[in-house]
Write a protein that holds these residues in place. Structure first.
Motif, short mmCIF file in Angstrom:
data_model
loop_
_atom_site.label_atom_id
_atom_site.label_comp_id
_atom_site.label_asym_id
_atom_site.label_seq_id
_atom_site.Cartn_x
_atom_site.Cartn_y
_atom_site.Cartn_z
N SER A 42 6.41 18.61 -18.49
CA SER A 42 4.93 17.78 -18.49
C SER A 42 4.05 18.39 -19.54
O SER A 42 2.98 17.94 -19.54
CB SER A 42 4.35 18.23 -16.96
OG SER A 42 4.22 19.58 -16.85
N TYR A 44 4.92 19.41 -22.91
CA TYR A 44 5.37 19.60 -24.33
C TYR A 44 4.68 18.55 -25.27
O TYR A 44 4.36 18.90 -26.35
CB TYR A 44 6.86 19.30 -24.40
CG TYR A 44 7.19 17.61 -24.47
CD1 TYR A 44 7.40 16.99 -25.42
CD2 TYR A 44 7.38 17.17 -23.07
CE1 TYR A 44 7.47 15.59 -25.49
CE2 TYR A 44 7.70 15.95 -23.12
CZ TYR A 44 7.68 15.20 -24.13
OH TYR A 44 8.20 13.39 -24.34
N GLU A 45 4.17 17.55 -24.63
CA GLU A 45 3.41 16.65 -25.67
C GLU A 45 1.96 17.21 -25.89
O GLU A 45 1.15 16.85 -26.90
CB GLU A 45 3.02 15.28 -24.75
CG GLU A 45 4.05 14.52 -24.75
CD GLU A 45 4.12 13.24 -23.98
OE1 GLU A 45 4.14 12.38 -24.96
OE2 GLU A 45 4.12 13.04 -22.83
N ASP A 46 1.46 18.42 -25.29
CA ASP A 46 0.23 19.06 -25.71
C ASP A 46 0.41 19.97 -26.82
O ASP A 46 -0.47 20.26 -27.19
CB ASP A 46 -0.27 19.91 -24.48
CG ASP A 46 -0.71 18.91 -23.20
OD1 ASP A 46 -1.12 17.65 -23.54
OD2 ASP A 46 -0.45 19.31 -21.98
N TYR A 48 3.42 20.24 -29.00
CA TYR A 48 4.70 20.02 -30.02
C TYR A 48 4.36 19.73 -31.45
O TYR A 48 4.93 20.31 -32.46
CB TYR A 48 5.44 18.62 -29.74
CG TYR A 48 5.03 17.48 -30.06
CD1 TYR A 48 5.16 16.98 -31.38
CD2 TYR A 48 4.12 16.72 -29.32
CE1 TYR A 48 4.47 16.00 -31.66
CE2 TYR A 48 3.40 15.54 -29.51
CZ TYR A 48 3.67 15.07 -31.01
OH TYR A 48 3.15 13.96 -31.38
N GLN A 49 3.02 19.50 -31.73
CA GLN A 49 2.71 19.39 -33.25
C GLN A 49 2.68 20.84 -34.08
O GLN A 49 2.80 20.86 -35.22
CB GLN A 49 1.19 19.05 -33.37
CG GLN A 49 0.86 17.68 -32.54
CD GLN A 49 0.64 17.57 -31.13
OE1 GLN A 49 0.66 18.69 -30.45
NE2 GLN A 49 0.21 16.62 -30.61
N ARG A 63 16.48 13.86 -20.96
CA ARG A 63 15.37 13.34 -21.33
C ARG A 63 15.16 13.70 -22.95
O ARG A 63 14.32 13.43 -23.58
CB ARG A 63 14.22 14.16 -20.74
CG ARG A 63 14.18 14.07 -19.16
CD ARG A 63 13.44 12.89 -18.58
NE ARG A 63 11.98 12.84 -18.97
CZ ARG A 63 11.19 13.19 -18.42
NH1 ARG A 63 11.26 13.94 -17.12
NH2 ARG A 63 9.73 12.92 -18.80
N GLU A 66 13.98 10.60 -25.20
CA GLU A 66 12.56 10.37 -24.77
C GLU A 66 11.43 11.44 -25.53
O GLU A 66 10.76 10.82 -26.16
CB GLU A 66 12.19 10.67 -23.46
CG GLU A 66 10.64 10.66 -22.96
CD GLU A 66 10.64 10.93 -21.33
OE1 GLU A 66 9.56 11.38 -20.97
OE2 GLU A 66 11.48 10.82 -20.61
N VAL A 67 11.90 12.77 -25.44
CA VAL A 67 11.19 13.50 -26.30
C VAL A 67 11.21 13.54 -27.70
O VAL A 67 10.30 13.54 -28.38
CB VAL A 67 11.68 15.24 -25.77
CG1 VAL A 67 10.96 16.16 -26.66
CG2 VAL A 67 11.64 15.37 -24.33
N ALA A 70 8.94 10.48 -28.41
CA ALA A 70 7.53 10.76 -28.15
C ALA A 70 7.05 11.81 -29.28
O ALA A 70 5.95 11.81 -29.99
CB ALA A 70 7.33 11.39 -26.96
N THR A 71 7.66 12.69 -30.04
CA THR A 71 7.45 13.74 -30.81
C THR A 71 7.71 13.59 -32.53
O THR A 71 7.11 14.06 -33.29
CB THR A 71 7.83 14.90 -30.40
OG1 THR A 71 9.40 15.17 -30.69
CG2 THR A 71 7.63 15.70 -29.17
#
Length: 99
Positions: A42, A44-46, A48-49, A63, A66-67, A70-71
């Motif tokens: 929940s 990783y999207e915050d 990953y940069q 997943r 999907e990851v 998204a990244t």
């Protein structure tokens, strides 16, 4: 080994926290720069940069696509045996091969 920033992702971030400590110790022993962080799916999207590669716990490997989408980062599932025993050398090699 060159500096590498590794993001570990598992279901809740708890089991990977144990692995993260082992990887940090290995990194320090090898004299490798870079950061290692463990987060849950929940979160990783915050963050990953800031990373070069994402390694996923076996329990969330389904997943991976999907990851990756998204990244845009290289993503791999940690083999279950390496994850279970905390084989830092193998896990670091996996991360290196992805970068």
């Amino acid at each position: 080994m060159k500096a590498i920033n590794v993001l570990l992702v598992c279901a809740g971030g708890m089991s990977t926290s144990i692995l993260m400590k082992k990887l940090q110790q290995y990194r320090d022993e090898q004299g490798v720069a870079g950061q290692i962080q463990a987060v849950g799916l929940s979160a990783y999207e915050d963050v990953y940069q800031d990373y070069d590669v994402i390694l996923m716990g076996p329990q969330v490997a389904y997943r991976q696509g999907e990851v990756e989408a998204a990244t845009g980062l290289p993503v791999a599932a940690i083999p279950p045996l390496d994850y279970a025993v905390g084989d830092s050398a193998h896990i670091f090699k996996l991360a290196e091969n992805l970068v």
